[in-house]
Design a protein around this motif. Structure first.
Motif, PDB file in Angstrom:
ATOM      1  N   SER A 230       0.832  -1.203   0.000  1.00 32.77           N
ATOM      2  CA  SER A 230       0.000   0.000   0.000  1.00 32.77           C
ATOM      3  C   SER A 230       0.864   1.249   0.000  1.00 32.77           C
ATOM      4  O   SER A 230       0.583   2.220  -0.713  1.00 32.77           O
ATOM      5  N   TYR A 231       1.965   1.200   0.786  1.00 32.54           N
ATOM      6  CA  TYR A 231       2.877   2.345   0.820  1.00 32.54           C
ATOM      7  C   TYR A 231       3.495   2.560  -0.556  1.00 32.54           C
ATOM      8  O   TYR A 231       3.621   3.705  -1.037  1.00 32.54           O
ATOM      9  N   ASP A 232       3.890   1.465  -1.212  1.00 29.61           N
ATOM     10  CA  ASP A 232       4.492   1.553  -2.539  1.00 29.61           C
ATOM     11  C   ASP A 232       3.511   2.180  -3.538  1.00 29.61           C
ATOM     12  O   ASP A 232       3.899   3.043  -4.339  1.00 29.61           O
ATOM     13  N   LEU A 233       2.253   1.750  -3.510  1.00 26.67           N
ATOM     14  CA  LEU A 233       1.264   2.287  -4.441  1.00 26.67           C
ATOM     15  C   LEU A 233       0.993   3.773  -4.198  1.00 26.67           C
ATOM     16  O   LEU A 233       0.782   4.543  -5.147  1.00 26.67           O
ATOM     17  N   LEU A 234       1.000   4.150  -2.956  1.00 31.15           N
ATOM     18  CA  LEU A 234       0.679   5.536  -2.639  1.00 31.15           C
ATOM     19  C   LEU A 234       1.855   6.484  -2.852  1.00 31.15           C
ATOM     20  O   LEU A 234       1.671   7.648  -3.237  1.00 31.15           O
ATOM     21  N   TYR A 235       3.116   5.964  -2.617  1.00 30.68           N
ATOM     22  CA  TYR A 235       4.195   6.943  -2.486  1.00 30.68           C
ATOM     23  C   TYR A 235       5.473   6.578  -3.242  1.00 30.68           C
ATOM     24  O   TYR A 235       6.130   7.441  -3.822  1.00 30.68           O
ATOM     25  N   GLU A 236       5.860   5.298  -3.225  1.00 28.04           N
ATOM     26  CA  GLU A 236       7.234   4.921  -3.575  1.00 28.04           C
ATOM     27  C   GLU A 236       7.443   4.697  -5.070  1.00 28.04           C
ATOM     28  O   GLU A 236       8.435   5.154  -5.651  1.00 28.04           O
ATOM     29  N   ARG A 237       6.554   3.982  -5.707  1.00 21.46           N
ATOM     30  CA  ARG A 237       6.788   3.593  -7.097  1.00 21.46           C
ATOM     31  C   ARG A 237       6.606   4.782  -8.046  1.00 21.46           C
ATOM     32  O   ARG A 237       6.028   5.801  -7.675  1.00 21.46           O
ATOM     33  N   GLU A 238       7.119   4.570  -9.285  1.00 21.16           N
ATOM     34  CA  GLU A 238       6.844   5.549 -10.336  1.00 21.16           C
ATOM     35  C   GLU A 238       5.346   5.524 -10.642  1.00 21.16           C
ATOM     36  O   GLU A 238       4.731   4.466 -10.625  1.00 21.16           O
ATOM     37  N   ALA A 239       4.824   6.696 -10.972  1.00 19.00           N
ATOM     38  CA  ALA A 239       3.369   6.827 -11.212  1.00 19.00           C
ATOM     39  C   ALA A 239       2.573   6.386  -9.998  1.00 19.00           C
ATOM     40  O   ALA A 239       1.537   5.722 -10.101  1.00 19.00           O
ATOM     41  N   SER A 240       3.124   6.719  -8.787  1.00 18.12           N
ATOM     42  CA  SER A 240       2.395   6.432  -7.553  1.00 18.12           C
ATOM     43  C   SER A 240       1.164   7.332  -7.476  1.00 18.12           C
ATOM     44  O   SER A 240       1.028   8.306  -8.234  1.00 18.12           O
ATOM     45  N   ALA A 241       0.304   6.989  -6.553  1.00 13.28           N
ATOM     46  CA  ALA A 241      -0.906   7.801  -6.384  1.00 13.28           C
ATOM     47  C   ALA A 241      -0.556   9.246  -6.082  1.00 13.28           C
ATOM     48  O   ALA A 241      -1.220  10.181  -6.569  1.00 13.28           O
ATOM     49  N   LEU A 242       0.502   9.440  -5.276  1.00  8.62           N
ATOM     50  CA  LEU A 242       0.893  10.798  -4.925  1.00  8.62           C
ATOM     51  C   LEU A 242       1.357  11.559  -6.151  1.00  8.62           C
ATOM     52  O   LEU A 242       1.019  12.737  -6.360  1.00  8.62           O
ATOM     53  N   ASP A 243       2.183  10.896  -7.064  1.00  6.75           N
ATOM     54  CA  ASP A 243       2.662  11.543  -8.283  1.00  6.75           C
ATOM     55  C   ASP A 243       1.496  11.909  -9.195  1.00  6.75           C
ATOM     56  O   ASP A 243       1.453  13.008  -9.774  1.00  6.75           O
ATOM     57  N   LEU A 244       0.557  10.980  -9.374  1.00  6.50           N
ATOM     58  CA  LEU A 244      -0.561  11.234 -10.266  1.00  6.50           C
ATOM     59  C   LEU A 244      -1.416  12.408  -9.777  1.00  6.50           C
ATOM     60  O   LEU A 244      -1.858  13.248 -10.568  1.00  6.50           O
ATOM     61  N   VAL A 245      -1.663  12.449  -8.445  1.00  5.02           N
ATOM     62  CA  VAL A 245      -2.448  13.566  -7.905  1.00  5.02           C
ATOM     63  C   VAL A 245      -1.690  14.882  -8.080  1.00  5.02           C
ATOM     64  O   VAL A 245      -2.266  15.922  -8.408  1.00  5.02           O
ATOM     65  N   ALA A 246      -0.325  14.819  -7.906  1.00  6.12           N
ATOM     66  CA  ALA A 246       0.477  16.040  -8.058  1.00  6.12           C
ATOM     67  C   ALA A 246       0.400  16.552  -9.498  1.00  6.12           C
ATOM     68  O   ALA A 246       0.289  17.768  -9.748  1.00  6.12           O
ATOM     69  N   GLN A 247       0.460  15.625 -10.473  1.00  4.58           N
ATOM     70  CA  GLN A 247       0.367  16.029 -11.878  1.00  4.58           C
ATOM     71  C   GLN A 247      -1.003  16.671 -12.161  1.00  4.58           C
ATOM     72  O   GLN A 247      -1.107  17.713 -12.826  1.00  4.58           O
ATOM     73  N   ALA A 248      -2.051  16.032 -11.674  1.00  4.61           N
ATOM     74  CA  ALA A 248      -3.396  16.577 -11.881  1.00  4.61           C
ATOM     75  C   ALA A 248      -3.522  17.944 -11.232  1.00  4.61           C
ATOM     76  O   ALA A 248      -4.162  18.858 -11.784  1.00  4.61           O
ATOM     77  N   LEU A 249      -2.926  18.123 -10.054  1.00  7.92           N
ATOM     78  CA  LEU A 249      -3.010  19.399  -9.351  1.00  7.92           C
ATOM     79  C   LEU A 249      -2.377  20.516 -10.176  1.00  7.92           C
ATOM     80  O   LEU A 249      -2.915  21.624 -10.274  1.00  7.92           O
ATOM     81  N   ARG A 250      -1.170  20.234 -10.824  1.00  9.71           N
ATOM     82  CA  ARG A 250      -0.501  21.283 -11.583  1.00  9.71           C
ATOM     83  C   ARG A 250      -1.363  21.707 -12.778  1.00  9.71           C
ATOM     84  O   ARG A 250      -1.476  22.886 -13.117  1.00  9.71           O
ATOM     85  N   ARG A 251      -2.016  20.765 -13.442  1.00 10.19           N
ATOM     86  CA  ARG A 251      -2.839  21.097 -14.584  1.00 10.19           C
ATOM     87  C   ARG A 251      -4.090  21.904 -14.177  1.00 10.19           C
ATOM     88  O   ARG A 251      -4.489  22.854 -14.852  1.00 10.19           O
ATOM     89  N   VAL A 252      -4.698  21.506 -13.072  1.00  9.02           N
ATOM     90  CA  VAL A 252      -5.897  22.231 -12.629  1.00  9.02           C
ATOM     91  C   VAL A 252      -5.532  23.637 -12.164  1.00  9.02           C
ATOM     92  O   VAL A 252      -6.298  24.592 -12.333  1.00  9.02           O
ATOM     93  N   GLU A 253      -4.300  23.769 -11.599  1.00  8.58           N
ATOM     94  CA  GLU A 253      -3.855  25.111 -11.196  1.00  8.58           C
ATOM     95  C   GLU A 253      -3.743  26.004 -12.423  1.00  8.58           C
ATOM     96  O   GLU A 253      -4.096  27.208 -12.377  1.00  8.58           O
ATOM     97  N   ASP A 254      -3.229  25.408 -13.586  1.00  4.53           N
ATOM     98  CA  ASP A 254      -3.160  26.190 -14.824  1.00  4.53           C
ATOM     99  C   ASP A 254      -4.555  26.592 -15.275  1.00  4.53           C
ATOM    100  O   ASP A 254      -4.793  27.737 -15.717  1.00  4.53           O
TER     101      ASP A 254
END
Length: 565
Positions: A230-254
């Motif tokens: 669960s930690y790996d899916l949320l934080y550690e791996r490439e395209a983790s949940a945290l990375d995907l949310v961060a990418q979406a956040l930058r686009r919505v900020e634009d």
């Protein structure tokens, strides 16, 4: 004082209303006329035994009403208050007895118990019949007579109370000592139970904590894999949940820079990013804390087994085990105080014994001082009652003050009246030598010398003159009149020499009405008294000589209500 007596359907009385005055009321009538029904009805009103067989044949119930002046006494006020009865100047007692055997009792029209009326009885009436004379035949009653004469009944009661307290303290001590063997057995068992629980030393809530730890230890590898994945899916791996949310956040900020309407969406995504990050770190910490230890699992299982054994022995829950332990501790403290309890109860027995000794010795002195005065006063009365050679001795069978096995509630001595009416004969126990007539006169003599009561009761004598006649009956009449100067007296008699002293004279006679026997109670005037005394003197046929004798009796010194012609 008794003012009125209403009698309805008792034996052969149909309906009778009898008024009473102060002084001496005499009741006469032929044998079998029902004279004693007056006393029986009065006794029933003040709590006497009631049975359906007292009801007149063919009637459904019997009723008696007695009206008294209400005694101004604290005890009377207390008895009435406890029964929720309002005290007034009068007490009207009404008792009903049904043919079914049931009955009701009222005081001042308020339903009450027989016990309440019986508690009031000593303050209302003092009834003496032939059975009461017979109490003098029992030596156990003699101490009470002497105590009443000496006016130390309170001291006698205090002695009985002290004796009871001593007995209670002694029983408590004996019971404690008898329980010694079972006390030791109980002590052994409690000590074992305390050690059994102390060996495990359970703590409140410990079993719940251990069960949770056992669950984690039993599933440690699976939990570790799940937490790490669960930690790996949320934080550690490439395209983790945290990375995907961060990418979406930058686009919505634009987007929000061109369209402020998406500002709330930016805030939502920022919160989601922080939430995912916190969840990931929590899973990491949880995984780091997980221990895969078979040794610790065995320790937890063993501890839970030990706690479960305690719960099976001492309660279904660990809280109950701990409560049982506290109870064991408390009981052990009490049992281990046995020696102190023995010392305490021994001291209580000693103190109670000393209190009894002091009271009993004071009672002995009071009785000894009263005995000589009682002997002289009663002998004087008996001499006046035509027993000129009568001699009375109050004998004491004293018990040793230091012999507790001989102590009694009545004191440190047995009191017995010794009596003789024959010159040259030594006094012997009254119960062995006194005749019925002598007992009757002795009872009247006792009543004459007792200190006047502070309660104006009605004294009732039912045939106290049985077995006597002539000048002896005359002396009885004098004594009754003397008593009547202090309080109301009601007397049933067969003796003209007694009846002549009446201030109120009632006659009971039977008649046949509608084929049924009735007893009628009549208040006699002066002329009717002459006829009644003549009947008593002469028998069934009243002669002129009997009437002359009756007039002479009523006209003689001391008589009341003599006819004018």
């Amino acid at each position: 004082m008794l003012r009125l007596l209403n009698i309805e359907n008792i034996a052969v009385v149909h309906r009778q209303r009898v008024a009473f005055d102060a002084g001496l009321t005499i009741v006469t009538g032929e044998t079998g006329a029902g004279k004693s029904l007056v006393v029986d009805a009065l006794a029933l009103a003040v709590g006497g035994r009631a049975t359906a067989d007292i009801i007149r044949a063919g009637e459904s119930r019997a009723v008696v009403e007695a009206l008294f002046d209400c005694p101004a006494h604290p005890a009377v006020a207390r008895i009435l208050s406890e029964a929720d009865i309002e005290a007034g100047d009068e007490l009207l007692i009404r008792r009903e007895v049904a043919a079914s055997g049931k009955g009701r009792l009222f005081i001042n029209d308020q339903l009450c118990s027989v016990a309440t009326v019986r508690a009031l009885r000593p303050y209302l009436v003092d009834i003496h019949g032939q059975g009461d004379q017979q109490t003098l035949m029992f030596p156990s009653a003699h101490a009470g007579v002497l105590d009443a004469f000496g006016q130390h009944v309170a001291l006698s009661d205090a002695t009985a109370t002290a004796f009871s307290a001593w007995q209670t303290a002694r029983r408590d001590l004996d019971q404690l000592k008898r329980d010694e063997a079972s006390r030791l057995q109980r002590l052994d068992m409690l000590n074992f139970q305390r050690a059994d629980i102390e060996r495990v030393a359970p703590q409140a809530g410990e079993d719940e904590d251990l069960r949770r730890e056992r669950m984690r230890l039993s599933n440690a590898e699976r939990l570790l894999a799940l937490a790490a994945g669960s930690y790996d899916l949320l934080y550690e791996r490439e395209a983790s949940a945290l990375d995907l949310v961060a990418q979406a956040l930058r686009r919505v900020e634009d987007l929000a820079a061109d369209d402020p309407a998406l500002a709330d969406t930016v805030a939502t995504l920022e919160a989601a990013r922080y939430g995912i990050e916190e969840a990931a770190f929590a899973l990491r910490d949880y995984a780091d804390a997980l221990v895969v230890s078979p040794e610790r699992l065995r320790e937890v299982e063993a501890r839970l087994d030990a706690l479960d054994q305690l719960k099976r022995k001492y309660g279904g829950t660990l809280a109950q085990v701990l409560a049982t332990f506290d109870q064991i501790q408390h009981e052990l403290a009490n049992i281990e105080n046995y020696d102190a309890d023995v010392r305490r109860l021994t001291a209580a027995v000693e103190a109670a014994a000393q209190a009894y000794q002091r009271s009993a010795l004071a009672l002995r002195s009071a009785r000894q001082a009263a005995a000589r005065r009682f002997e002289a006063a009663l002998e004087q009365e008996l001499h006046a009652l035509a027993l000129p050679q009568a001699r009375l001795v109050v004998a004491f069978d004293e018990r040793h003050v230091d012999a507790p096995e001989t102590w009694e509630a009545s004191g440190l001595e047995a009191v017995e009246f010794l009596f003789t009416s024959n010159p040259g004969e030594p006094p012997r126990p009254l119960s062995k030598v006194a005749s019925g007539g002598e007992l009757a006169r002795m009872m009247l003599g006792v009543k004459s010398i007792l200190a006047p009561t502070d309660i104006p009761r009605t004294m009732v004598f039912d045939e106290v003159d049985v077995g006597i006649s002539g000048r002896v009956a005359e002396a009885v009449g004098v004594r009754l009149r003397r008593l009547a100067e202090r309080q109301q007296v009601l007397c049933i008699t067969h003796q003209a020499q007694v009846a002549r002293f009446a201030t109120t004279h009632l006659r009971v006679e039977k008649s046949i009405v509608d084929g049924r026997t009735r007893a009628e109670i009549t208040l006699l005037d002066a002329r009717e008294r002459v006829e009644e005394l003549a009947r008593i003197i002469g028998g069934a046929v009243v002669t002129d000589s009997a009437r002359r004798a009756a007039r002479d009796l009523l006209a003689s010194e001391g008589a009341v209500g003599a006819p004018t012609t």
